[in-house]
Design an enzyme around this catalytic site. Structure first.
Site, PDB file in Angstrom:
ATOM      1  N   HIS A 143       5.151  -1.648   7.851  1.00 44.29           N
ATOM      2  CA  HIS A 143       5.652  -1.103   6.520  1.00 44.29           C
ATOM      3  C   HIS A 143       6.114  -0.218   6.888  1.00 44.29           C
ATOM      4  CE1 HIS A 143       7.195  -1.171   2.306  1.00 44.29           C
ATOM      5  NE2 HIS A 143       6.005   0.283   2.148  1.00 44.29           N
ATOM      6  N   ARG A 199       0.495   7.429   3.351  1.00 45.57           N
ATOM      7  CA  ARG A 199       1.186   7.704   2.734  1.00 45.57           C
ATOM      8  C   ARG A 199       0.816   7.213   1.214  1.00 45.57           C
ATOM      9  NH1 ARG A 199       5.248   5.177  -0.216  1.00 45.57           N
ATOM     10  NH2 ARG A 199       5.075   2.707   2.093  1.00 45.57           N
ATOM     11  N   ARG A 244      -3.738   1.816   0.952  1.00 41.39           N
ATOM     12  CA  ARG A 244      -3.223   0.774   1.498  1.00 41.39           C
ATOM     13  C   ARG A 244      -4.058   0.124   3.004  1.00 41.39           C
ATOM     14  NH1 ARG A 244       3.484   2.029   0.651  1.00 41.39           N
ATOM     15  NH2 ARG A 244       3.464   1.045  -1.866  1.00 41.39           N
ATOM     16  N   HIS A 296       1.298  -2.817   5.412  1.00 46.28           N
ATOM     17  CA  HIS A 296       1.606  -2.858   3.873  1.00 46.28           C
ATOM     18  C   HIS A 296       0.342  -4.281   3.951  1.00 46.28           C
ATOM     19  CE1 HIS A 296       2.225  -3.678   0.076  1.00 46.28           C
ATOM     20  NE2 HIS A 296       2.744  -2.784  -0.373  1.00 46.28           N
ATOM     21  N   GLU A 306      -0.236   2.183  -8.732  1.00 47.88           N
ATOM     22  CA  GLU A 306      -0.719   1.782  -7.749  1.00 47.88           C
ATOM     23  C   GLU A 306      -1.633   2.008  -6.744  1.00 47.88           C
ATOM     24  OE1 GLU A 306       4.291   0.238  -6.963  1.00 47.88           O
ATOM     25  OE2 GLU A 306       2.789   2.145  -5.911  1.00 47.88           O
TER      26      GLU A 306
END
Length: 525
Positions: free
Chosen positions: A343, A378, A282, A236, A114
């Site tokens: 998110h 994060r 992100r 997100h 990811e």
């Protein structure tokens, strides 16, 4: 009056992990707002990050986390959590979590990649990891004789010794509203744990379930605990954009497996924003989408993985494929319309590596807590990992500690309040709060926008406090009170940071300032 050895408020992965590690030797009460499996953990799609094969390393995972955290991630916390990741995964495997297999891989499991990760290290259960993990743990929780499950209850406030006039402050329990009876219960415990998740519902658009209303953060703050880094709200990048799809997340693993972000005319745009393109962290991807949407005046962008074989797509993303198909979108043939949405709450109540807060006998674990792991942003799939590692660490601390002497706790007093005269005040304020937080405290911020938000929060706070003082409590009032408190903490932290870093981007302070660190707020009691 109910007495417990350990009272856990919140039943996501953090709360259930803690309960299962305690229950063989402690009597545990697990309080949850709805059903056992209705929290944000159950919605998680991507997976759990951990170093599981010989191609990866602890140092690499640590470095990826530090880079994503934009310079203010705590190195000690990061090392502790990353080093304990594999044992947490092994525990889940022992419990029977059905992670996706890959017999060709040395681990026997399929690992995906990811954004922000330098290696394939995300263990997952297709594209519904949270549901697989939560359902497995939930069956163990329901079957354990030492865990008393208390569903459809929402905590109102923590009971502290200081509120009862004692000099030495500590947490004694909580007042809890039972939604099935409309009665308030008094719960006293040797140890109280907040595992209530984040605060995504403070924003108009969010990937979070409706119950993510910042309850634990607000309660902990009112009880005297510090909070940190509330300005870092992770948006997100890819939430499904469709009028009939509420809060449906398109996992980051779609980009990890080759998904391309395009404008409505098919133009790819991420390489213009970052050399890592779709695999950038992100915050970068969300800001890029926000920029392109505003620049071109479009309602959404498109995530395209349709060039991959149909079998690959349906095997790797069966739930996303099915949900999109129900809405008339065949992701094997066409791109997915997506927009950013609130998110994850990277900040929260300040804790140590055993989950201890500033208040004796009170712990916080999971998204409600600030451990220093996430810094200014994060890293994908580190959140479920943090829940498990800190849940186990908090359990060890609770088991090793001696309970304090009990003291008299008064029952909830509603003798001077009446039934609400009208509920429109709550629903109107709820809508107003979420809209101005989206407009003024969203992906891109300015001093003026933050001032406007702060002014409206003050008006709402006064109105809600008056309502709370005069009428009997209900679920909606409790949640709104907590949302407004959480919104205030987000704005105050954002105003205190005079730079742009990670998830916090200010047009008035567009560059980072060195040295930098966490934003910490201390309540005035």
């Amino acid at each position: 009056m109910h007495r417990y050895e350990v009272l856990i408020i919140g039943s996501g992965l953090a709360g259930m992990t803690l309960a299962l590690h305690l229950a063989d030797t402690k009597k545990v009460a697990l309080v949850t707002k709805c059903e056992l499996s209705d929290g944000s953990s159950n919605w998680a799609q991507g997976g759990i990050a951990a170093v599981l094969d010989n191609h990866d390393s602890i140092e690499s995972h640590i470095q990826d986390t530090l880079v994503a955290g934009a310079g203010i991630t705590d190195p000690q916390t990061t090392r502790f959590i990353v080093e304990n990741a594999k044992s947490a995964i092994d525990w889940l495997i022992e419990l029977g979590v059905p992670f996706t297999r890959d017999e060709q891989h040395e681990t026997g499991f399929h690992l995906t990649r990811e954004g922000g990760h330098s290696h394939r290290r995300i263990i997952h259960a297709a594209d519904a990891t949270g549901e697989a993990v939560v359902s497995t743990l939930a069956s163990k929780v329901r079957a354990h004789p030492n865990i008393q499950l208390l569903e459809h209850r929402i905590a109102i406030d923590l009971i502290t010794a200081r509120k009862l006039g004692q000099q030495e402050n500590r947490c004694l329990g909580a007042y809890v509203f039972d939604k099935s009876t409309d009665k308030v219960e008094t719960m006293v415990a040797d140890h109280v744990v907040l595992a209530t998740g984040g605060a995504g519902k403070v924003y108009l658009y969010t990937t979070n379930p409706d119950i993510a209303t910042g309850d634990g953060i607000a309660m902990g703050w009112r009880a005297g605990c510090r909070v940190a880094n509330m300005e870092f709200i992770q948006f997100h990048p890819t939430c499904l954009y469709h009028p009939h799809a509420k809060s449906f997340l398109i996992t980051e693993a779609v980009r990890g497996e080759g998904g391309i972000l395009r404008l409505p005319d098919g133009t790819r745009f991420m390489p213009d924003h970052d050399s890592r393109a779709e695999l950038a962290p992100r915050d970068i991807v969300a800001r890029a989408i926000d920029f392109e949407m505003k620049k071109h005046g479009v309602d959404c962008v498109y995530l395209d993985i349709s060039y991959k074989p149909a079998k690959f797509i349906t095997e790797h993303f069966p739930n996303i494929y099915q949900r999109c198909l129900e809405l008339g979108i065949d992701i094997t043939r066409e791109p997915i319309p997506v927009v950013p949405a609130a998110h994850y709450t990277c900040g929260g109540l300040v804790t140590d590596l055993q989950g201890r807060t500033d208040l004796a006998n009170l712990y916080a674990i999971g998204e409600v807590a600030y451990t220093g792991l996430h810094g200014a942003n994060r890293l994908a799939s580190n959140s479920l990992l943090e829940c498990m590692v800190l849940g186990r660490a908090a359990a060890a601390e609770i088991l090793a500690s001696q309970p304090a002497a009990t003291c008299a706790v008064p029952e909830w007093d509603e003798s001077r309040v009446t039934d609400p005269d009208e509920e429109i005040v709550i629903s109107h304020n709820w809508d107003e709060l979420r809209r101005f937080m989206w407009d003024y405290v969203g992906i891109v911020r300015t001093n003026k926008r933050l001032e406007r938000a702060q002014h409206r929060i003050k008006l709402l706070t006064d109105e809600i406090d008056d309502y709370y003082s005069n009428f009997r409590v209900g679920n909606d009032l409790i949640e709104l009170r907590n949302l407004v408190q959480t919104a205030d903490l987000i704005v105050r932290c954002a105003q205190a940071r005079h730079e742009s870093r990670g998830l916090h981007f200010s047009r008035d302070y567009p560059t980072p300032v060195e040295p930098s660190g966490p934003t910490i707020l201390t309540p005035e009691l």
